[in-house]
Design a protein around this motif. Structure first.
Motif, PDB file in Angstrom:
ATOM      1  N   LEU A  87      19.066  39.096 -13.376  1.00 50.34           N
ATOM      2  CA  LEU A  87      20.205  38.554 -14.120  1.00 50.34           C
ATOM      3  C   LEU A  87      19.722  37.747 -15.324  1.00 50.34           C
ATOM      4  O   LEU A  87      18.812  36.923 -15.199  1.00 50.34           O
ATOM      5  N   ALA A  88      20.337  37.953 -16.476  1.00 55.88           N
ATOM      6  CA  ALA A  88      20.076  37.090 -17.622  1.00 55.88           C
ATOM      7  C   ALA A  88      20.795  35.772 -17.353  1.00 55.88           C
ATOM      8  O   ALA A  88      22.023  35.747 -17.237  1.00 55.88           O
ATOM      9  N   ALA A  89      20.046  34.697 -17.202  1.00 56.95           N
ATOM     10  CA  ALA A  89      20.647  33.407 -16.843  1.00 56.95           C
ATOM     11  C   ALA A  89      19.862  32.311 -17.528  1.00 56.95           C
ATOM     12  O   ALA A  89      18.645  32.390 -17.642  1.00 56.95           O
ATOM     13  N   THR A  90      20.578  31.311 -18.025  1.00 55.35           N
ATOM     14  CA  THR A  90      19.921  30.153 -18.618  1.00 55.35           C
ATOM     15  C   THR A  90      20.262  28.928 -17.780  1.00 55.35           C
ATOM     16  O   THR A  90      21.229  28.937 -17.009  1.00 55.35           O
ATOM     17  N   ILE A  91      19.459  27.885 -17.939  1.00 56.63           N
ATOM     18  CA  ILE A  91      19.636  26.691 -17.111  1.00 56.63           C
ATOM     19  C   ILE A  91      19.681  25.445 -17.979  1.00 56.63           C
ATOM     20  O   ILE A  91      18.805  25.244 -18.832  1.00 56.63           O
ATOM     21  N   ILE A  92      20.709  24.636 -17.806  1.00 58.74           N
ATOM     22  CA  ILE A  92      20.726  23.288 -18.370  1.00 58.74           C
ATOM     23  C   ILE A  92      21.062  22.323 -17.229  1.00 58.74           C
ATOM     24  O   ILE A  92      21.674  22.720 -16.235  1.00 58.74           O
ATOM     25  N   ALA A  93      20.630  21.078 -17.378  1.00 54.42           N
ATOM     26  CA  ALA A  93      20.841  20.127 -16.278  1.00 54.42           C
ATOM     27  C   ALA A  93      21.167  18.742 -16.795  1.00 54.42           C
ATOM     28  O   ALA A  93      20.619  18.293 -17.798  1.00 54.42           O
ATOM     29  N   HIS A  94      22.117  18.095 -16.121  1.00 57.73           N
ATOM     30  CA  HIS A  94      22.278  16.647 -16.231  1.00 57.73           C
ATOM     31  C   HIS A  94      21.225  16.078 -15.277  1.00 57.73           C
ATOM     32  O   HIS A  94      21.528  15.701 -14.139  1.00 57.73           O
ATOM     33  N   ALA A  95      19.994  16.080 -15.766  1.00 55.07           N
ATOM     34  CA  ALA A  95      18.856  15.897 -14.858  1.00 55.07           C
ATOM     35  C   ALA A  95      18.883  14.537 -14.156  1.00 55.07           C
ATOM     36  O   ALA A  95      18.454  14.423 -13.013  1.00 55.07           O
ATOM     37  N   GLY A  96      19.395  13.530 -14.825  1.00 54.78           N
ATOM     38  CA  GLY A  96      19.428  12.198 -14.227  1.00 54.78           C
ATOM     39  C   GLY A  96      20.361  12.083 -13.038  1.00 54.78           C
ATOM     40  O   GLY A  96      20.264  11.139 -12.248  1.00 54.78           O
ATOM     41  N   ASP A  97      21.287  13.045 -12.892  1.00 59.19           N
ATOM     42  CA  ASP A  97      22.208  13.049 -11.751  1.00 59.19           C
ATOM     43  C   ASP A  97      21.829  14.090 -10.702  1.00 59.19           C
ATOM     44  O   ASP A  97      22.502  14.188  -9.672  1.00 59.19           O
ATOM     45  N   GLY A  98      20.821  14.918 -10.974  1.00 58.91           N
ATOM     46  CA  GLY A  98      20.512  16.013 -10.053  1.00 58.91           C
ATOM     47  C   GLY A  98      21.513  17.156 -10.137  1.00 58.91           C
ATOM     48  O   GLY A  98      21.622  17.965  -9.223  1.00 58.91           O
ATOM     49  N   ASN A  99      22.239  17.245 -11.244  1.00 56.02           N
ATOM     50  CA  ASN A  99      23.301  18.250 -11.421  1.00 56.02           C
ATOM     51  C   ASN A  99      22.820  19.285 -12.438  1.00 56.02           C
ATOM     52  O   ASN A  99      22.424  18.916 -13.535  1.00 56.02           O
ATOM     53  N   TYR A 100      22.801  20.560 -12.058  1.00 56.71           N
ATOM     54  CA  TYR A 100      22.347  21.563 -13.021  1.00 56.71           C
ATOM     55  C   TYR A 100      23.259  22.778 -13.014  1.00 56.71           C
ATOM     56  O   TYR A 100      23.941  23.053 -12.025  1.00 56.71           O
TER      57      TYR A 100
END
Lengths: 455, 455
Positions: free
Chosen positions: A361-374
């Motif tokens: 699957l073509a998939a990209t990842i971004i995260a609100h890293a400080g909350d553990g939310n991606y």
């Protein structure tokens, strides 16, 4: 009489009760991949009394009602799954009061966060919750929205002090107060926040504001791999450094941004940071953050202090979704939204990346890293059922991984129509309680049926 | 069979099911002026399974159950108004896990905040909510406690991420997750927090921890009058200065402290501050705070950085209640607890002071000034019904004043048995909803009957 005619009996303004095809179509979708379905009628109330009259009629006649704001939800929340009335609250868009001395504002539900910030800014104040889209405050409260500043300021539950809510039968109630805290009875404000229009319709909100920090620094660094960026973010979040934003963007997204904006950012996993407060405190923290990020393998550290330069530095993060959408014309956006305990974030992102690659699957990842939310973002071909099913399979796998480690299926997007079975997986023991509360508040099931709770 | 005998059938340990007079008496009162009433039996469960078995029995037999922790509530919460079982949870006192990398701890309900802080401190972390007494975490969650650090860190609702709760019939459910945020379904965690043992019994909590700040400064200043001290506090709270504590203590209290401790503090209205964070940031803020307080008429500014010296500086605030109790032997403590929008605090305290003087009541005032929350403290002669009635009259007047200005009848103590009619005044429109939720969760009304909701 048609439903429109009966609604005209309580609204009395032809222009604000519409069954025209284009208006209905505009209220039959959100910004996600979820299948559209048009409402039968769209009503544009201008007062709480009108909302109450519409709900009384709908309650009596068992007609579904779906509250509609900016239409930027991501799990089909505003799609009228059973037809009926779309209640468009965007005409209730007045900032009723900015009480600077009390650090709060009173707003109607159709006020957008950008409109509130214009008014708050006149007093040196701002409203921090930023779910990406320029959503309405009513919609943000209904979905318990959060975003990039949540790591510092918290999400909607922390920011909503009081609500005016119209219940299914038309009764108007007020929760909370203008005080900064209260222990007066059950926390109904917190129950309506995040109820996604299934327990009542929010017609007024009292929200917390904050002083605009005197000094802000934005910073960015690139990493050799996603795992390194993620580990640095977790180390930073657990350190004493006070960040107001801490975001992770993967290499594919950086590449899409360069293509979209004609920029030349390092096409590598990157961390975006913001620090804000008093000048002395922030500058001390910037130095600590730079050391920590560099020690963790970050390179190309850059920092900016002036407003425009800060915006430019953050462009790649702010335009990530537009860039991805631009790179995939005609495709529909689907996003996972799990949130995991902070220490699990690197493993979670490793797992998601590997699973997407394995499934092709073509998939990209971004995260609100400080909350553990991606978020794992897919741009799906609506005509390709196999691709959609594969993305859904991956979503299931990502949710299952998170739940096994104490996480949640949704950090900020909510359940809507898209995560009903994930809610059952996460909180099966609570479904009877939630259903009991739903039946108490909406005995005929007219409020946004088909959302939050599985049938 | 007696109730004790039937309970022995499910607990099976004679030492943990008691109907002895002294044990019953110890569970028939809290630390306030509320009339004691002994439970029929006191049970000391050691596991969730035992709590579940007791609640199943009580539910089947319609026996009232009141959860009991440290017994430090202030509105009669733990007093068994209808007799029955006092469920003493202090044997469930284990810190089950400190997950430093996730900034959280998992605790049983009988863990005190000081015990949690000992364990968290081993990891450089701390739990900030501090309601004065060394309460249990279960009790603090049940009453939605807050305290002196709430101005910076928030109260219990912000800090409870997840709960294990035993429902009236004995069913065990789990709310929330270990993730920093969630939007998965209705906010039941937030509903159980603050429900005062009337919706379920909390048997496990997952709570947020924070890093111990690297640098802390405590400061104090005196003012010519209460109004000046109050205005300075409001100005400080609305400024960009980040305070972790901001407390107001009146002259009478300072006088009682001097008498109790043999100290020689200025017997004048005083502000107590704490600032914490990175050294550079805090020192910048201390300078700004000192200027602001001095410009507002504060005198005798003193500041301390070392741990012991900071404790000494805060002594007058920390020992205020002991000092007042010591000055009034044999008298019972009663406190108002209204919280008003920040800008209303000076007016509220002026009004309360004048009303107490007019009624001829000896009353002292302390405030969590940064939250707009203040307490008028009476030391009442239990044998003097006129004095008690006069204090209650003043409480009514203070609550009415606050409600007219958008405040709440209780900022942190809760409703208990003492503010039933104030809840009706504040949220009369919500009482039917609250009652519906109560009936849904506790159809036989066995959980802490007579509290939160008027009959």
């Amino acid at each position: 009489m048609t439903l429109r005619e009966r609604l005209l009996g309580v609204i009395g303004d032809e222009r604000r009760v519409s069954d025209g095809a284009s208006i209905r179509a505009a209220h039959g979708r959100d910004v996600s991949h979820h299948e559209p379905r048009d409402p039968d009628v769209v009503v544009f109330p201008e007062t709480t009394a009108e909302v109450s009259a519409v709900l009384a009629l709908a309650h009596a006649e068992r007609v579904p009602v779906v509250a509609f704001g900016a239409g930027t939800s991501l799990e089909g929340h505003v799609i009228p799954a059973r037809g009926g009335i779309s209640l468009d609250l965007t005409r209730m868009d007045r900032v009723l009061d900015v009480r600077a001395g009390d650090l709060l504002a009173v707003v109607q539900p159709g006020v957008t966060r950008s409109a509130l910030n214009v008014r708050a800014g006149e007093h040196g104040l701002f409203f921090p919750v930023d779910p990406g889209a320029d959503a309405t405050l009513g919609g943000m409260a209904a979905t318990n929205a959060s975003g990039t500043t949540t790591v510092r300021y918290g999400g909607m539950r922390v920011h909503v002090l009081a609500l005016e809510v119209v219940l299914a039968g038309g009764t108007v109630v007020r929760t909370g107060s203008r005080a900064a805290k209260t222990s007066a009875g059950y926390g109904l404000t917190h129950l309506f926040v995040g109820s996604e229009g299934t327990l009542g319709v929010i017609t007024e909100l009292t929200v917390r504001l904050h002083g605009i920090p005197e000094h802000v620094v934005a910073a960015r660094a690139a990493f050799a791999d996603l795992d390194g960026a993620c580990a640095a973010a977790v180390a930073l979040a657990g350190s004493g450094v006070t960040v107001t934003r801490l975001e992770l963007v993967d290499a594919d997204t950086m590449r899409a941004v360069n293509a979209y904006k004609g920029t030349a950012y390092a096409e590598a996993p990157s961390l975006f940071l913001e620090l804000a407060g008093s000048e002395a405190g922030v500058e001390g923290d910037v130095e600590a953050a730079r050391e920590l990020v560099t020690d963790a393998g970050g390179s190309g550290w850059s920092e900016e202090r002036e407003s425009e330069a800060r915006s430019r530095l953050w462009d790649a993060r702010h335009h990530a979704l537009f860039a991805l959408q631009h790179a995939s014309p005609g495709r529909l956006h689907k996003s996972t939204d799990v949130c995991v305990p902070l220490s699990e974030l690197p493993g979670a992102i490793r797992h998601a990346r590997a699973a997407a690659d394995r499934l092709g699957l073509a998939a990209t990842i971004i995260a609100h890293a400080g909350d553990g939310n991606y978020h794992v973002l897919f741009m799906l071909d609506p005509a390709d059922p196999v691709e959609r099913a594969t993305a859904e399979e991956l979503n299931d796998e990502i949710v299952a991984w998170a739940l096994q480690r104490g996480g949640t299926c949704t950090g900020e997007h909510g359940i809507g129509a898209g995560k009903l079975r994930h809610l059952t997986a996460e909180h099966g023991d609570l479904i009877p309680l939630m259903r009991g509360i739903k039946e108490l508040l909406d005995p005929h099931g007219i409020l946004n049926p088909g959302k939050v709770l599985p049938d």
